[in-house]
Design a protein around this motif. Structure first.
Motif, mmCIF file in Angstrom:
data_model
loop_
_atom_site.group_PDB
_atom_site.id
_atom_site.type_symbol
_atom_site.label_atom_id
_atom_site.label_comp_id
_atom_site.label_asym_id
_atom_site.label_seq_id
_atom_site.Cartn_x
_atom_site.Cartn_y
_atom_site.Cartn_z
ATOM 1 N N UNK A 76 -4.542 11.689 19.385
ATOM 2 C CA UNK A 76 -3.713 12.701 18.747
ATOM 3 C C UNK A 76 -3.551 12.550 17.250
ATOM 4 N N UNK A 77 -4.068 11.460 16.682
ATOM 5 C CA UNK A 77 -3.940 11.283 15.230
ATOM 6 C C UNK A 77 -4.616 12.428 14.473
ATOM 7 N N UNK A 78 -5.627 13.036 15.070
ATOM 8 C CA UNK A 78 -6.373 14.092 14.367
ATOM 9 C C UNK A 78 -5.514 15.324 14.119
ATOM 10 N N UNK A 79 -4.496 15.535 14.955
ATOM 11 C CA UNK A 79 -3.670 16.750 14.834
ATOM 12 C C UNK A 79 -2.389 16.498 14.050
ATOM 13 N N UNK A 80 -2.282 15.325 13.440
ATOM 14 C CA UNK A 80 -1.096 15.025 12.622
ATOM 15 C C UNK A 80 -1.463 15.212 11.151
ATOM 16 N N UNK A 100 -14.656 14.608 11.850
ATOM 17 C CA UNK A 100 -13.563 14.971 12.756
ATOM 18 C C UNK A 100 -12.478 15.762 12.042
ATOM 19 N N UNK A 101 -12.727 16.119 10.797
ATOM 20 C CA UNK A 101 -11.795 16.964 10.072
ATOM 21 C C UNK A 101 -10.767 16.249 9.229
ATOM 22 N N UNK A 144 0.799 -1.228 0.000
ATOM 23 C CA UNK A 144 0.000 0.000 0.000
ATOM 24 C C UNK A 144 0.830 1.276 0.000
ATOM 25 N N UNK A 145 2.084 1.192 0.420
ATOM 26 C CA UNK A 145 2.905 2.383 0.562
ATOM 27 C C UNK A 145 2.730 3.087 1.887
ATOM 28 N N UNK A 146 1.842 2.605 2.732
ATOM 29 C CA UNK A 146 1.640 3.191 4.057
ATOM 30 C C UNK A 146 2.770 2.774 4.992
ATOM 31 N N UNK A 147 2.947 3.562 6.055
ATOM 32 C CA UNK A 147 3.999 3.256 7.014
ATOM 33 C C UNK A 147 3.467 3.403 8.433
ATOM 34 N N UNK A 148 4.384 3.525 9.390
ATOM 35 C CA UNK A 148 3.990 3.567 10.803
ATOM 36 C C UNK A 148 3.177 4.804 11.150
ATOM 37 N N UNK A 149 3.203 5.827 10.291
ATOM 38 C CA UNK A 149 2.434 7.039 10.544
ATOM 39 C C UNK A 149 0.993 6.861 10.051
ATOM 40 N N UNK A 150 0.381 5.776 10.475
ATOM 41 C CA UNK A 150 -0.968 5.418 10.022
ATOM 42 C C UNK A 150 -1.818 4.996 11.216
ATOM 43 N N UNK A 151 -2.980 5.583 11.343
ATOM 44 C CA UNK A 151 -3.971 5.154 12.335
ATOM 45 C C UNK A 151 -4.828 4.072 11.696
#
Length: 610
Positions: A195-199, A228-229, A141-148
């Motif tokens: 805190x995922x919402x503010x990243x 949630x934006x 997928x190309x996703x990494x650890x910065x994924x919720x």
């Protein structure tokens, strides 16, 4: 139409955990290979059921999805086990020894007081959905650890753990959409994703089986994230297929499906040829002890080409209920390779298949290989095309059904008699009209409760094309394992359900039906309530009417003709049943039945055209 059902059961959480602990201990003693890998996936599925059951219990208590220590612990447990599954897959099953030492420890620390509601996930049981495919899809997928990562319960929580393990992301959170199947909604605390919402650089992976007819579960989560934006372009969907939502999808659901990125990998790309990972052909070759195996897919009704080359004689198929099937050939030998389920459900069906073979009713069994049952292919003629007298068939049914009644007691419940009656009335109303449905409702209200009811693993499909008369003259039942555990409403019932089905499918007279009841009663050494057979008859007819009326259209005109003919046959039989319960003289009853049949067919055609 009412056709589908979801048979869940309450079970002690401690019992499920204890069973998982024993399974983990067994894996520690297994050598490397497909059997160990299959057992590891089975353990993953079992623990997924436990963790999602505990999460659902919290949801019921709180009225919404919130984070808790228990949820976090369960999600971490699943990710640890998912890593083990991923490592085993990547090594081509060449890993032995115990599971990760942290898994038993974390399992022991879960609070398992009380009972949880669990059920076998449809994908694992019916649709050849392998958790390894989500591991592969996530890696590509190309996703990494910065994924919720967000799993949609029930099955989505375990699958989300596979995604998180593959990309090194934190343990997933999970949600339970509720409400109408086509209009799901979410009740979740925004702090669930913290805190995922503010990243601004973070991505969000939403994981589930499906989408189904509406895709509303996926859309419920996407809409919640957008409120949630979270921009939809940062949302990645991990479905089990790439086809998109079905005809009941809303405009908003389709739009979300278009905007969000999607990642899915099918079975063939999960176990690809030419890689270190053994393919299905390798699994089968090992099971039958041959190095040269050819596989031909015969799913979706293609098996009919190998039974009868004349398409005009083919039976109808409901593609939505068909399992993945292959024909394996090795020299002169041929084998049927059919998906029967991952984990315990597959092992249970394999054991039932062996018992059926030992009793003389089913084909030889070569073995079970990671969800696929390998049986010897029976060359012969389907019963509807064979010259086999009704008397011989009824005698065979008496032996077969009495064996099931005596040897296959049910470990779970099926639909109640009230639910079956509601289904029958609803399906009658939608196809034959409200007046006929009212007649049937009145009829049910006058029926006495059954004297006895002992649920067993019914066959559920006694249609003539389900029996093969071999070249040696032996009558063999095919597909005798799945129908009482399909995702339809019926489930496990009293053996009287199969007797009612035999009465319908073979046009048995009252006398022949009574004789079949007595024969089963005598052979199985258990009572058969003739009144229950009578109660089941309109339920069986209405279910079959609904099943074939709702059958997925393939776009093939010939298939549509077969499906429509099957629906008309059950509609006519149901009308005859209703007419036979009335007080009209025979001639008037016959004329009234013909008028009703004609009107009902016109109504069904009009409904179909809309």
């Amino acid at each position: 139409m009412i056709v589908y059902g979801d048979h869940k059961r309450m079970q002690s959480a401690q019992h499920v955990r204890g069973s998982a602990c024993k399974a983990a201990e067994h894996i520690a003693d297994m050598p490397s290979g497909i059997e160990r890998h299959a057992a590891l996936v089975g353990l993953f599925i079992k623990i997924s059921e436990l963790v999602q059951g505990l999460a659902d219990a919290e949801f019921e208590a709180n009225g919404m999805d919130r984070n808790s220590r228990q949820r976090i612990a369960g999600a971490n447990l699943l990710v640890g086990l998912a890593r083990d599954v991923g490592r085993s897959w990547a090594a081509g099953f060449a890993i032995d020894g115990p599971v990760d030492a942290e898994v038993p420890r974390m399992l022991a620390e879960l609070d398992c007081d009380g009972e949880i509601l669990i059920g076998t996930a449809e994908g694992y049981a019916h649709y050849a959905l392998y958790p390894e495919s989500y591991f592969v899809a996530a890696r590509q997928s190309g996703l990494d650890a910065n994924t919720c990562v967000i799993g949609i319960r029930s099955i989505g929580l375990g699958l989300a753990a596979m995604v998180a393990a593959a990309i090194g992301a934190p343990a997933p959170v999970s949600v339970r959409p509720t409400g109408h199947p086509f209009r799901r909604r979410l009740a979740a605390d925004p702090e669930l994703i913290g805190g995922w919402r503010t990243r601004p650089s973070a991505h969000f992976a939403v994981v589930d089986e499906g989408p189904g007819l509406s895709g509303s579960s996926f859309h419920a989560v996407v809409a919640w994230l957008q409120r949630l934006g979270i921009d939809a372009r940062r949302i990645h969907l991990f479905p089990s297929h790439s086809a998109g939502p079905g005809p009941e999808a809303s405009t908003n659901s389709r739009e979300a499906w278009t905007v969000c990125q999607k990642h899915s990998v099918d079975f063939e790309r999960t176990f690809p040829a030419g890689s270190a990972v053994p393919t299905l052909r390798d699994w089968v070759a090992r099971t039958i002890g041959s190095t040269a195996v050819n596989l031909t897919e015969i799913s979706g009704g293609e098996w009919r080409r190998f039974r009868d080359r004349t398409e005009e004689h083919w039976p109808p198929v409901h593609r939505g209920f068909e399992r993945r099937k292959f024909l394996a050939s090795a020299g002169r030998e041929k084998w049927s390779v059919k998906f029967v389920g991952l984990g315990e459900i597959g092992m249970h069906k394999a054991e039932t298949a062996r018992r059926l073979n030992d009793a003389g009713f089913g084909p030889d069994i070569a073995g079970l290989c990671h969800g696929f049952l390998v049986e010897r292919w029976i060359d012969g003629t389907t019963l509807e095309r064979a010259r086999h007298s009704k008397e011989k068939m009824v005698a065979h049914l008496a032996r077969y059904l009495s064996w099931r009644a005596a040897n296959l007691p049910a470990s779970e419940q099926g639909a109640s008699l009230e639910a079956l009656a509601d289904m029958a009335v609803r399906n009658t109303s939608e196809t034959l009209g409200e007046s006929r449905a009212a007649e049937l409702q009145t009829w049910f209200s006058k029926q006495a409760p059954p004297k006895t009811m002992q649920r067993v693993e019914i066959d559920g499909r006694l249609h003539p094309w389900e029996f093969i008369l071999s070249r040696g003259g032996t009558l063999v039942k095919t597909d005798a394992l799945d129908h009482c555990r399909s995702h339809d409403l019926i489930g496990c019932q009293d053996i009287a359900w199969d007797i009612a089905g035999a009465r319908v499918e073979y046009s048995l007279s009252d006398a022949a039906t009574a004789a079949l009841c007595k024969a089963v009663e005598a052979r199985a050494s258990r009572p058969v309530d003739a009144n229950l057979v009578h109660y089941y008859e309109p339920c069986y007819l209405a279910f079959q009417l609904g099943l074939w009326s709702m059958a997925e259209r393939s776009g093939d005109d010939r298939e549509q003709i077969r499906l429509a003919a099957a629906a008309r046959r059950y509609a006519a039989a149901l009308l005859r049943f209703l007419e036979s319960q009335g007080d009209l003289p025979p001639l008037e009853r016959d004329q009234s039945s013909r008028r009703s049949i004609s009107a009902s067919f016109s109504r069904m055609a009009a409904t179909s055209s809309r």
